[in-house]
Design a protein around this motif. Structure first.
Motif, PDB file in Angstrom:
ATOM      1  N   UNK A  80       0.830  -1.208   0.000  1.00  0.00           N
ATOM      2  CA  UNK A  80       0.000   0.000   0.000  1.00  0.00           C
ATOM      3  C   UNK A  80       0.865   1.259   0.000  1.00  0.00           C
ATOM      4  N   UNK A  81       1.932   1.245   0.795  1.00  0.00           N
ATOM      5  CA  UNK A  81       2.830   2.409   0.840  1.00  0.00           C
ATOM      6  C   UNK A  81       3.508   2.639  -0.506  1.00  0.00           C
ATOM      7  N   UNK A  82       3.988   1.563  -1.123  1.00  0.00           N
ATOM      8  CA  UNK A  82       4.656   1.705  -2.420  1.00  0.00           C
ATOM      9  C   UNK A  82       3.667   2.185  -3.477  1.00  0.00           C
ATOM     10  N   UNK A  83       2.404   1.748  -3.394  1.00  0.00           N
ATOM     11  CA  UNK A  83       1.383   2.216  -4.338  1.00  0.00           C
ATOM     12  C   UNK A  83       1.178   3.718  -4.202  1.00  0.00           C
ATOM     13  N   UNK A  84       1.053   4.184  -2.964  1.00  0.00           N
ATOM     14  CA  UNK A  84       0.870   5.626  -2.731  1.00  0.00           C
ATOM     15  C   UNK A  84       2.086   6.402  -3.203  1.00  0.00           C
ATOM     16  N   UNK A  85       3.285   5.893  -2.891  1.00  0.00           N
ATOM     17  CA  UNK A  85       4.508   6.574  -3.320  1.00  0.00           C
ATOM     18  C   UNK A  85       4.592   6.651  -4.844  1.00  0.00           C
ATOM     19  N   UNK A  86       4.137   5.597  -5.521  1.00  0.00           N
ATOM     20  CA  UNK A  86       4.261   5.541  -6.981  1.00  0.00           C
ATOM     21  C   UNK A  86       3.307   6.511  -7.668  1.00  0.00           C
ATOM     22  N   UNK A  87       2.043   6.521  -7.240  1.00  0.00           N
ATOM     23  CA  UNK A  87       1.048   7.331  -7.951  1.00  0.00           C
ATOM     24  C   UNK A  87       1.135   8.814  -7.589  1.00  0.00           C
ATOM     25  N   UNK A  88       1.776   9.134  -6.471  1.00  0.00           N
ATOM     26  CA  UNK A  88       1.909  10.537  -6.064  1.00  0.00           C
ATOM     27  C   UNK A  88       3.255  11.146  -6.432  1.00  0.00           C
ATOM     28  N   UNK A  89       4.196  10.317  -6.896  1.00  0.00           N
ATOM     29  CA  UNK A  89       5.523  10.830  -7.216  1.00  0.00           C
ATOM     30  C   UNK A  89       6.453  10.886  -6.019  1.00  0.00           C
ATOM     31  N   UNK A  90       5.972  10.438  -4.855  1.00  0.00           N
ATOM     32  CA  UNK A  90       6.809  10.459  -3.652  1.00  0.00           C
ATOM     33  C   UNK A  90       7.947   9.451  -3.758  1.00  0.00           C
ATOM     34  N   UNK A  91       7.761   8.420  -4.582  1.00  0.00           N
ATOM     35  CA  UNK A  91       8.733   7.337  -4.661  1.00  0.00           C
ATOM     36  C   UNK A  91      10.133   7.851  -4.994  1.00  0.00           C
ATOM     37  N   UNK A  92      10.232   8.687  -6.024  1.00  0.00           N
ATOM     38  CA  UNK A  92      11.544   9.207  -6.397  1.00  0.00           C
ATOM     39  C   UNK A  92      12.095  10.141  -5.324  1.00  0.00           C
ATOM     40  N   UNK A  93      11.225  10.933  -4.692  1.00  0.00           N
ATOM     41  CA  UNK A  93      11.684  11.810  -3.604  1.00  0.00           C
ATOM     42  C   UNK A  93      12.181  10.971  -2.428  1.00  0.00           C
ATOM     43  N   UNK A  94      11.444   9.926  -2.093  1.00  0.00           N
ATOM     44  CA  UNK A  94      11.814   9.059  -0.977  1.00  0.00           C
ATOM     45  C   UNK A  94      13.166   8.411  -1.230  1.00  0.00           C
ATOM     46  N   UNK A  95      13.400   8.020  -2.478  1.00  0.00           N
ATOM     47  CA  UNK A  95      14.671   7.391  -2.826  1.00  0.00           C
ATOM     48  C   UNK A  95      15.840   8.342  -2.627  1.00  0.00           C
ATOM     49  N   UNK A  96      15.598   9.643  -2.787  1.00  0.00           N
ATOM     50  CA  UNK A  96      16.664  10.616  -2.595  1.00  0.00           C
ATOM     51  C   UNK A  96      16.885  10.953  -1.124  1.00  0.00           C
ATOM     52  N   UNK A  97      15.848  10.872  -0.303  1.00  0.00           N
ATOM     53  CA  UNK A  97      15.922  11.335   1.079  1.00  0.00           C
ATOM     54  C   UNK A  97      16.616  10.328   1.998  1.00  0.00           C
ATOM     55  N   UNK A  98      16.301   9.037   1.863  1.00  0.00           N
ATOM     56  CA  UNK A  98      16.860   8.046   2.767  1.00  0.00           C
ATOM     57  C   UNK A  98      18.338   7.863   2.463  1.00  0.00           C
ATOM     58  N   UNK A  99      19.221   8.099   3.428  1.00  0.00           N
ATOM     59  CA  UNK A  99      20.664   7.986   3.175  1.00  0.00           C
ATOM     60  C   UNK A  99      21.073   6.547   2.909  1.00  0.00           C
ATOM     61  N   UNK A 100      22.033   6.384   2.022  1.00  0.00           N
ATOM     62  CA  UNK A 100      22.511   5.064   1.637  1.00  0.00           C
ATOM     63  C   UNK A 100      23.050   4.264   2.834  1.00  0.00           C
ATOM     64  N   UNK A 101      23.775   4.869   3.788  1.00  0.00           N
ATOM     65  CA  UNK A 101      24.237   4.067   4.938  1.00  0.00           C
ATOM     66  C   UNK A 101      23.097   3.409   5.714  1.00  0.00           C
ATOM     67  N   UNK A 102      21.943   4.066   5.795  1.00  0.00           N
ATOM     68  CA  UNK A 102      20.800   3.463   6.483  1.00  0.00           C
ATOM     69  C   UNK A 102      20.252   2.289   5.669  1.00  0.00           C
ATOM     70  N   UNK A 103      20.167   2.466   4.354  1.00  0.00           N
ATOM     71  CA  UNK A 103      19.684   1.386   3.494  1.00  0.00           C
ATOM     72  C   UNK A 103      20.596   0.176   3.596  1.00  0.00           C
ATOM     73  N   UNK A 104      21.884   0.416   3.500  1.00  0.00           N
ATOM     74  CA  UNK A 104      22.827  -0.699   3.591  1.00  0.00           C
ATOM     75  C   UNK A 104      22.787  -1.327   4.981  1.00  0.00           C
ATOM     76  N   UNK A 105      22.538  -0.524   6.002  1.00  0.00           N
ATOM     77  CA  UNK A 105      22.413  -1.071   7.348  1.00  0.00           C
ATOM     78  C   UNK A 105      21.227  -2.010   7.471  1.00  0.00           C
ATOM     79  N   UNK A 106      20.110  -1.644   6.841  1.00  0.00           N
ATOM     80  CA  UNK A 106      18.926  -2.519   6.861  1.00  0.00           C
ATOM     81  C   UNK A 106      19.217  -3.812   6.112  1.00  0.00           C
ATOM     82  N   UNK A 107      19.906  -3.704   4.970  1.00  0.00           N
ATOM     83  CA  UNK A 107      20.249  -4.900   4.210  1.00  0.00           C
ATOM     84  C   UNK A 107      21.166  -5.823   5.015  1.00  0.00           C
ATOM     85  N   UNK A 108      22.197  -5.251   5.617  1.00  0.00           N
ATOM     86  CA  UNK A 108      23.136  -6.060   6.397  1.00  0.00           C
ATOM     87  C   UNK A 108      22.444  -6.642   7.622  1.00  0.00           C
TER      88      UNK A 108
END
Length: 438
Positions: free
Chosen positions: A103-131
């Motif tokens: 549901x969140x990804x659907x809202x992000x996609x149709x509102x254009x938030x998805x690309x903004x969200x991708x820019x806001x979350x820092x890469x170290x946090x993303x990699x931390x979640x993956x690790x």
């Protein structure tokens, strides 16, 4: 409506399969090393419906192959899977987590938030979640599967000796990357399981799929969303949407690159449909695309083949497979889950190199043209800060066994490092304003 792009995609799939059918079939199995161990572990724990997972992931494989024309994988949502395995999620809890993310990804996609969200979350946090997700898988495997084994028990097919052999072969697969290690190990484990089932007179039988609907309770909604759903969102956004688009441009420049919004809508649709029927939450991962490409897949035909195989097995064998899978050796399954966890751990290597997306500069958007990869020089202090943010995310995620806590902790650590710069800018602006007033 212009149907020409889809005709071109279908033509590309057919022509590629005719010319390279062996590579396409081999490549279709490239991502099973991640899909199979997680799906088996969740099914054995009675967290998901195996038949629903096979059927819906098969349908999604076919549709994505036909629509996008590239070997786009349908992978488990690893952050959700790691928490679900570690905490023995119910059907309702894992469905709630997957539906929430969809549901969140659907809202992000149709509102254009998805690309903004991708820019806001820092890469170290993303990699931390993956690790953190990778470590959670490894810890769950060692604690719940491998630690219970003896040297010669519980059976001839399931003991520490087989676990050691499987782990040694896993280390060897790091050298010989083209060898389908996980698939070979799965075949050996399946043979062992069939023999044990035959001895117990409990082999799978023809059993048509009986669909059922999962309605999470309020407590399951809360548990699934807070424990796994929140932490999966940035991982899905960056790794399963943005990263897969960039990787497709790199690996398959001759094909029409998928758009970020299209990938986002695909991820949303898969989970907003399948999770209600007990299927495993899924996404499109860059690691799966790389794996299928490495084993020979170059078009959507490869995943169409894989989807058809899943669909047939899911419809005609259904839940009768669960009894067979319960006899799948824990020694081999545990090492397969470790392999999936190690794949996630490897993403931390590029944190402070130009392999990290926030340290590279692209000369275009998603057009498929040549790219420049120019990374800024990082000071030793910057490297330490990025490492600290990543490890705070990892530590809190693993310590509390909660992706949301790890995500929030990582963001707070990132903002804390940004605070002196923000204060300095505010002070400078205040001083400039005071000078103007005087």
């Amino acid at each position: 409506m212009n149907l020409q792009p889809y005709r071109d995609t279908l033509s590309y799939n057919l022509n590629t399969f005719r010319q390279h059918y062996v590579s396409e079939i081999a490549g279709s199995l490239g991502d099973l090393g991640t899909f199979l161990p997680i799906a088996i572990a969740l099914a054995v724990n009675d967290t998901i419906s195996l038949s629903s997972t096979l059927i819906f992931s098969g349908i999604f494989n076919i549709l994505t192959g036909l629509f996008f024309g590239i070997p786009l994988p349908v992978q488990p949502m690893k952050a959700i899977a790691a928490v679900a395995i570690a905490q023995h999620f119910s059907h309702g809890s894992i469905a709630a987590a997957g539906i929430f993310v969809g549901a969140c990804i659907l809202i992000f996609s149709i509102t254009g938030i998805l690309e903004w969200f991708a820019r806001v979350i820092p890469i170290p946090v993303i990699k931390g979640i993956q690790i953190g997700a990778g470590l959670s898988l490894i810890i769950a495997s060692c604690g719940q599967m491998l630690s219970r084994l003896g040297w010669l028990h519980p059976s001839w097919a399931d003991n520490r000796l087989w676990a050691i052999v499987a782990f040694v072969l896993l280390l060897g697969s790091n050298i010989y990357r083209r060898v389908p290690y996980a698939l070979a190990l799965f075949v050996v484990g399946l043979v062992f399981a069939i023999i044990r089932s035959a001895l117990a007179a409990d082999l799978p039988s023809l059993a048509f799929w009986r669909p059922f609907v999962v309605i999470p309770t309020p407590s399951e909604w809360l548990h699934g969303i807070t424990s796994a759903g929140v932490g999966q969102i940035p991982l899905t956004t960056l790794n399963s949407i943005v990263a897969v688009v960039h990787l497709a441009v790199d690996l398959l420049p001759e094909t029409r690159p998928p758009a970020i919004t299209s990938i986002g809508l695909s991820v949303a649709a898969m989970n907003l449909v399948g999770c209600w029927f007990g299927a495993m939450p899924v996404c499109h991962g860059s690691g799966g695309l790389a794996a299928q490409y490495r084993f020979g897949a170059r078009s959507g035909a490869s995943v169409v083949i894989l989807g058809g195989l899943k669909l047939v097995i899911g419809v005609f064998l259904g839940e009768s497979l669960v009894g067979l899978l319960k006899r799948f050796p824990s020694a081999l399954l545990g090492v397969m889950v470790i392999a999936a966890g190690l794949e996630l751990l490897s993403v931390g290597e590029s944190l402070n190199t130009t392999g990290a997306r926030d340290l590279s500069k692209l000369t275009h958007g998603m057009t498929g043209e040549l790219m420049e990869n120019i990374g800024p020089m990082l000071s030793e202090e910057d490297r330490k800060r990025r490492w600290t943010v990543m490890m705070v995310t990892v530590g809190l995620l693993v310590g509390f066994k909660n992706d949301a806590i790890g995500f929030v902790a990582g963001m707070l650590c990132h903002w804390a490092y940004q605070l002196p710069e923000v204060v300095q800018k505010l002070r400078a602006r205040w001083q400039e304003g005071r000078v103007q007033l005087s």
